[in-house]
Design a protein around this motif. Structure first.
Motif: not given
Length: 331
Positions: A188-194, A234-241
């Motif tokens: 899981t990676y922290e990002v700005d943009l979803l 809060g934080k935005n994240v992308i989970n590669t799963k």
């Protein structure tokens, strides 16, 4: 955690059908599915009525709620009060069976996470690096033990020193970040943009902010705008799963001239949401990259089969850039 799914759709009954059938196969099924339809015919409504999908509510919106951002906000207003998570997916996607299960696991893992996104596996271009190969960093982006072949626009930016120094999903002060996504590492990676095709937020966020009315109609970059503003909570994240396939259905999209103009004007707007008072260097880089991308799009007239689309989009980008000198987007 109870969660709701909002699907905004327009004139895509076949795509919507494939999506809903993939939802039926989920390991974790939504507590409610809200279909927000702005179609000018009843094809999608007829399909929904002819099939029995658990927990589904269908809404055909009037002109006043037509357009992606308006439909998203309309859907939010209909979400069950008991829901804790609100998910959004595009109507031209198909979900992997554990899609929602992985989203909920991600929210449960960290209370500081406010937004979660996934990856499109049918657009995946990452490969594992080989120890006996030397990779040209101007032509390949290296990340952890993976590499990604750069497209022409990024190759040129690399040679000109205009490439983003941040990881994917992060927006530099001059905007124009990396859009290559992440390798399917299981991390899981922290990002700005979803990305709007696959994003979910805690419902509490919508008590503070909504999708901006600036992005009316097709709504290009409305997801980036909302993601940036959500970072205040809060934080935005992308989970590669969290995995799905995205098919970019052509129906319902604007013509290439309007699209090109929106790319520049809406892109400028989102840039200023993230960086309201850019310095000279940031301004120079944003404009330099915008002009570079316009030139590359004109060059596509010679390299692509659909020369008319390349030309009309390039014209739209050009007009969009020139228009900023006379009429900048206002919040």
């Amino acid at each position: 955690m109870k969660f709701s799914l909002i699907v905004c759709t327009y004139m895509r009954p076949d795509s919507l059908a494939l999506l809903l059938f993939s939802i039926q196969n989920q390991d974790l099924y939504p507590d409610e599915i809200l279909i927000i339809d702005s179609s000018s015919n009843n094809a999608s409504e007829a399909f929904v009525n002819a099939n029995s999908f658990k927990n589904l509510k269908y809404f055909l919106v009037s002109d006043e709620n037509r357009g992606l951002t308006k439909q998203r906000n309309f859907g939010i207003s209909k979400v069950n009060i008991s829901s804790e998570i609100v998910c959004f997916i595009d109507d031209d996607t198909i979900l992997e069976p554990d899609y929602f299960a992985e989203i909920i696991k991600t929210f449960q893992s960290n209370q500081d996470i406010s937004g979660v996104g996934g990856v499109a596996i049918n657009e995946y271009a990452w490969k594992l690096q080989k120890t006996d190969v030397s990779y040209d960093k101007k032509r390949y982006y290296l990340f952890e033990e993976y590499f990604y072949p750069e497209g022409l626009r990024n190759v040129v930016r690399n040679y000109l020193g205009l490439a983003s120094h941040l990881s994917p999903g992060r927006m530099p002060n001059y905007s124009h970040g990396r859009t290559c996504g992440f390798p399917m590492s299981g991390k899981t990676y922290e990002v700005d943009l979803l990305i709007g095709m696959s994003m979910a937020f805690r419902k509490s966020i919508f008590e503070k902010i909504k999708f901006s009315r600036f992005f009316e109609g097709y709504g290009l970059y409305e997801d980036a705008d909302f993601s940036i503003r959500a970072l205040s909570y809060g934080k935005n994240v992308i989970n590669t799963k969290v995995q799905l396939s995205h098919f970019h259905a052509e129906s319902g999209r604007p013509n290439k001239y309007k699209y090109g103009k929106m790319v520049v004007r809406n892109g400028w707007y989102v840039w200023r949401v993230k960086n309201p008072v850019p310095n000279f260097k940031d301004r120079f880089k944003w404009n330099a990259i915008t002009i570079l991308l316009i030139i590359i799009r004109y060059s596509n007239i010679l390299t692509e089969n659909n020369k008319k689309e390349a030309f009309t989009e390039a014209i739209g980008r050009t007009i969009g850039w020139w228009s900023l000198f006379f009429s900048k987007p206002k919040k």
